[in-house]
Design a protein around this motif. Structure first.
Motif, PDB file in Angstrom:
ATOM      1  N   UNK A 102       0.801  -1.224   0.000  1.00 21.25           N
ATOM      2  CA  UNK A 102       0.000   0.000   0.000  1.00 21.25           C
ATOM      3  C   UNK A 102       0.833   1.273   0.000  1.00 21.25           C
ATOM      4  N   UNK A 103       2.046   1.226   0.560  1.00 22.43           N
ATOM      5  CA  UNK A 103       2.847   2.468   0.549  1.00 22.43           C
ATOM      6  C   UNK A 103       3.076   2.929  -0.896  1.00 22.43           C
ATOM      7  N   UNK A 104       3.551   2.052  -1.818  1.00 22.97           N
ATOM      8  CA  UNK A 104       3.707   2.532  -3.198  1.00 22.97           C
ATOM      9  C   UNK A 104       2.386   2.891  -3.878  1.00 22.97           C
ATOM     10  N   UNK A 105       1.312   2.162  -3.562  1.00 26.14           N
ATOM     11  CA  UNK A 105       0.021   2.488  -4.207  1.00 26.14           C
ATOM     12  C   UNK A 105      -0.404   3.902  -3.814  1.00 26.14           C
ATOM     13  N   UNK A 106      -0.396   4.162  -2.509  1.00 26.07           N
ATOM     14  CA  UNK A 106      -0.897   5.450  -2.013  1.00 26.07           C
ATOM     15  C   UNK A 106      -0.026   6.585  -2.547  1.00 26.07           C
ATOM     16  N   UNK A 107       1.288   6.352  -2.543  1.00 27.53           N
ATOM     17  CA  UNK A 107       2.190   7.378  -3.052  1.00 27.53           C
ATOM     18  C   UNK A 107       1.962   7.619  -4.544  1.00 27.53           C
ATOM     19  N   UNK A 108       1.736   6.519  -5.288  1.00 22.00           N
ATOM     20  CA  UNK A 108       1.487   6.683  -6.734  1.00 22.00           C
ATOM     21  C   UNK A 108       0.196   7.453  -6.992  1.00 22.00           C
ATOM     22  N   UNK A 109      -0.705   7.444  -6.011  1.00 18.36           N
ATOM     23  CA  UNK A 109      -1.951   8.223  -6.145  1.00 18.36           C
ATOM     24  C   UNK A 109      -1.720   9.697  -5.777  1.00 18.36           C
ATOM     25  N   UNK A 110      -0.505  10.042  -5.387  1.00 18.43           N
ATOM     26  CA  UNK A 110      -0.202  11.446  -5.095  1.00 18.43           C
ATOM     27  C   UNK A 110      -0.292  11.806  -3.623  1.00 18.43           C
ATOM     28  N   UNK A 111      -0.461  10.797  -2.749  1.00 17.13           N
ATOM     29  CA  UNK A 111      -0.481  11.084  -1.309  1.00 17.13           C
ATOM     30  C   UNK A 111       0.874  10.637  -0.734  1.00 17.13           C
ATOM     31  N   UNK A 112       1.685  11.578  -0.239  1.00 17.79           N
ATOM     32  CA  UNK A 112       3.012  11.195   0.260  1.00 17.79           C
ATOM     33  C   UNK A 112       2.914  10.231   1.451  1.00 17.79           C
ATOM     34  N   UNK A 113       3.813   9.252   1.479  1.00 16.63           N
ATOM     35  CA  UNK A 113       3.790   8.262   2.572  1.00 16.63           C
ATOM     36  C   UNK A 113       5.152   8.208   3.252  1.00 16.63           C
ATOM     37  N   UNK A 114       5.152   8.545   4.542  1.00 18.96           N
ATOM     38  CA  UNK A 114       6.353   8.308   5.354  1.00 18.96           C
ATOM     39  C   UNK A 114       5.964   7.221   6.332  1.00 18.96           C
ATOM     40  N   UNK A 115       6.479   6.034   6.111  1.00 16.96           N
ATOM     41  CA  UNK A 115       6.058   4.913   6.947  1.00 16.96           C
ATOM     42  C   UNK A 115       7.252   4.439   7.766  1.00 16.96           C
ATOM     43  N   UNK A 116       7.084   4.511   9.092  1.00 21.46           N
ATOM     44  CA  UNK A 116       8.132   3.968   9.965  1.00 21.46           C
ATOM     45  C   UNK A 116       7.613   2.681  10.550  1.00 21.46           C
ATOM     46  N   UNK A 117       8.266   1.616  10.167  1.00 24.13           N
ATOM     47  CA  UNK A 117       7.741   0.295  10.509  1.00 24.13           C
ATOM     48  C   UNK A 117       8.600  -0.375  11.563  1.00 24.13           C
ATOM     49  N   UNK A 118       8.096  -1.542  12.021  1.00 27.15           N
ATOM     50  CA  UNK A 118       8.803  -2.258  13.084  1.00 27.15           C
ATOM     51  C   UNK A 118       9.270  -3.629  12.636  1.00 27.15           C
ATOM     52  N   UNK A 119       9.885  -4.306  13.586  1.00 32.93           N
ATOM     53  CA  UNK A 119      10.345  -5.675  13.341  1.00 32.93           C
ATOM     54  C   UNK A 119       9.265  -6.653  13.799  1.00 32.93           C
ATOM     55  N   UNK A 120       9.545  -7.952  13.577  1.00 40.08           N
ATOM     56  CA  UNK A 120       8.579  -8.973  13.966  1.00 40.08           C
ATOM     57  C   UNK A 120       8.296  -8.928  15.454  1.00 40.08           C
ATOM     58  N   UNK A 121       7.101  -9.336  15.830  1.00 40.78           N
ATOM     59  CA  UNK A 121       6.703  -9.368  17.234  1.00 40.78           C
ATOM     60  C   UNK A 121       5.959 -10.679  17.445  1.00 40.78           C
ATOM     61  N   UNK A 122       6.409 -11.496  18.408  1.00 40.01           N
ATOM     62  CA  UNK A 122       5.779 -12.810  18.607  1.00 40.01           C
ATOM     63  C   UNK A 122       5.891 -13.614  17.314  1.00 40.01           C
ATOM     64  N   UNK A 123       4.807 -14.215  16.909  1.00 36.49           N
ATOM     65  CA  UNK A 123       4.836 -15.003  15.668  1.00 36.49           C
ATOM     66  C   UNK A 123       4.525 -14.144  14.449  1.00 36.49           C
ATOM     67  N   UNK A 124       4.211 -12.857  14.683  1.00 36.70           N
ATOM     68  CA  UNK A 124       3.858 -12.006  13.551  1.00 36.70           C
ATOM     69  C   UNK A 124       5.113 -11.367  12.970  1.00 36.70           C
ATOM     70  N   UNK A 125       5.173 -11.288  11.644  1.00 39.68           N
ATOM     71  CA  UNK A 125       6.368 -10.725  10.996  1.00 39.68           C
ATOM     72  C   UNK A 125       6.357  -9.208  11.030  1.00 39.68           C
ATOM     73  N   UNK A 126       7.513  -8.589  10.791  1.00 41.96           N
ATOM     74  CA  UNK A 126       7.592  -7.121  10.778  1.00 41.96           C
ATOM     75  C   UNK A 126       8.080  -6.625   9.418  1.00 41.96           C
TER      76      UNK A 126
END
Ligand code: URA
Length: 408
Positions: A94-118
């Motif tokens: 979604x970051x590239x999709x939203x940006x390609x639509x002209x809405x700037x995206x600054x996404x600060x993400x995390x690492x995996x937590x428990x069994x969920x990936x990051x």
């Protein structure tokens, strides 16, 4: 005294702002040990927190670092965060999709937590991709290409970063107050005006009931009000994994498939359209139906995929070097029928045992291992069909098929 604060929470009493502030800052300064912080976190997990305590903890997290401002660079900044799930690679899409639509995206993400990936672990599977951009690099990149996906900068809610890593390995991830303060502190410090939270519910998520998801939603909206942030939430299913791939490089590959329009008929695609059009509608102040049209257009014309390649290149990644393991094992159908269930949690556990996630804080992730489902829920299978391919390096215990798939 440290021990009094732990005992107070163990007895289910409310901690004051100054107790929370003192305890967490002492941990950051190294005066409180991992085992003492783990004890407090477990007491919070078991006994919960009042709203006032959650507001206090969020403030302590925010105040532990800087608060970014994008005024003059991005007006009306929209950010998104997922509470995490198995196979959740939505940010990569979604970051590239939203940006390609002209809405700037600054996404600060995390690492995996428990069994969920990051997201950050996933992106680091692309050789060269940098997840440690400085504030200045973030601003330059947003001006140049309109999209950034990086790790929390060193000085953005640094307290959350250390607590997050400790929670990951102490069985203290599934706590509504801890999740709310962790996510909201980062989103507020990251400078967003509008925040979209994808709350996952199911056996492969941190929260397993809709009641808990609604409570988390309420709490996040309340925190948002204190900081004049518009918070929107979506509650989405995590009883089955999102899409086909689980594991870092495999998930990047799947994200690229979606961006290139190769896969459009699954839960991952549908969720990505929903989340990205909500972000576009918030960012541009337009109706969601118009936002959906814009999203489909950038996908169909290949502009979202181009934006993804631009993003990877800008952050130093070489997508041609993305690798998955050559060692494969297959899970095959023992009988013919329809797949009625795929257990996300068991797949998450399997992926961690392969090395795609961490068991202790110091563990290095093996980016090339994971699982790729060949069939999704609702599909017909014949006896002997491959249900999933396992990409591995080290020895692992093959799970019993019936713990992962139900065929009826
Ligand atoms: N994501 C976060 O950033 N923090 C949590 O606690 C859970 C999911």
């Amino acid at each position: 005294m440290i021990i009094d604060i732990i005992n107070k929470k163990r007895l289910g009493k409310e901690l004051s702002y100054s107790e929370i502030d003192k305890f967490f800052n002492a941990y950051l300064d190294g005066e409180i040990k991992d085992y003492q912080m783990s004890a407090l976190l477990m007491a919070i997990c078991i006994n919960g927190m009042t709203d006032e305590e959650v507001f206090a903890l969020t403030k302590v997290f925010i105040d532990s670092g800087e608060v970014l401002q994008f005024t003059g660079i991005i007006d009306n900044m929209v950010d998104k965060h997922s509470t995490g799930g198995i196979g959740d690679k939505t940010t990569l899409i979604i970051a590239p999709i939203v940006s390609a639509c002209g809405v700037p995206v600054v996404k600060m993400s995390g690492r995996g937590l428990g069994y969920t990936g990051g997201t950050i672990d996933k992106l680091e599977s692309i050789p060269g991709y940098r997840t440690d951009l400085s504030d200045e690099e973030i601003v330059n990149q947003i001006k140049n290409i309109g999209v950034v996906v990086t790790g929390q900068t060193a000085n953005l809610a640094p307290m959350d970063k250390v607590i997050y890593a400790l929670r990951d390995v102490t069985g203290t991830v599934s706590s509504i107050p801890l999740i709310a303060s962790s996510i909201m502190s980062k989103k507020i410090a990251g400078g967003a005006d509008k925040i979209l939270i994808d709350i996952k519910v199911g056996n492969g998520a941190l929260l397993t009931t809709r009641k808990d998801a609604k409570e988390l939603s309420r709490l996040m909206i309340e925190i948002g009000k204190i900081y004049q942030k518009e918070v929107h939430t979506i509650i989405s299913d995590m009883n089955v994994p999102l899409g086909y791939a689980i594991g870092n490089s495999l998930e990047v590959k799947e994200a690229m498939d979606i961006l290139q329009g190769k896969e459009t008929d699954n839960n991952l695609y549908d969720l990505c359209i929903d989340l990205s059009s909500t972000m576009v509608s918030l960012g541009k102040n337009i109706d969601k139906s118009d936002a959906i049209k814009e999203v489909l257009e950038v996908l169909n014309k290949g502009r979202a995929y181009e934006k993804f390649l631009e993003l990877v290149k800008a952050q130093g990644g070489d997508i041609r070097k993305l690798k998955v393991s050559d060692n494969l094992k297959y899970i095959k159908a023992p009988k013919s029928g329809i797949i009625s269930k795929i257990n996300a949690l068991e797949l998450g556990k399997l992926s961690v045992s392969l090395g795609a996630g961490r068991i202790s804080k110091e563990d290095k992730i093996d980016f090339e291992v994971g699982i790729r489902l060949n069939k999704l829920v609702g599909e017909n299978v014949k006896k002997g069909d491959v249900l999933a391919t396992i990409y591995y390096h080290k020895d692992f215990k093959m799970p019993k098929l019936e713990t992962i798939f139900d065929i009826s």
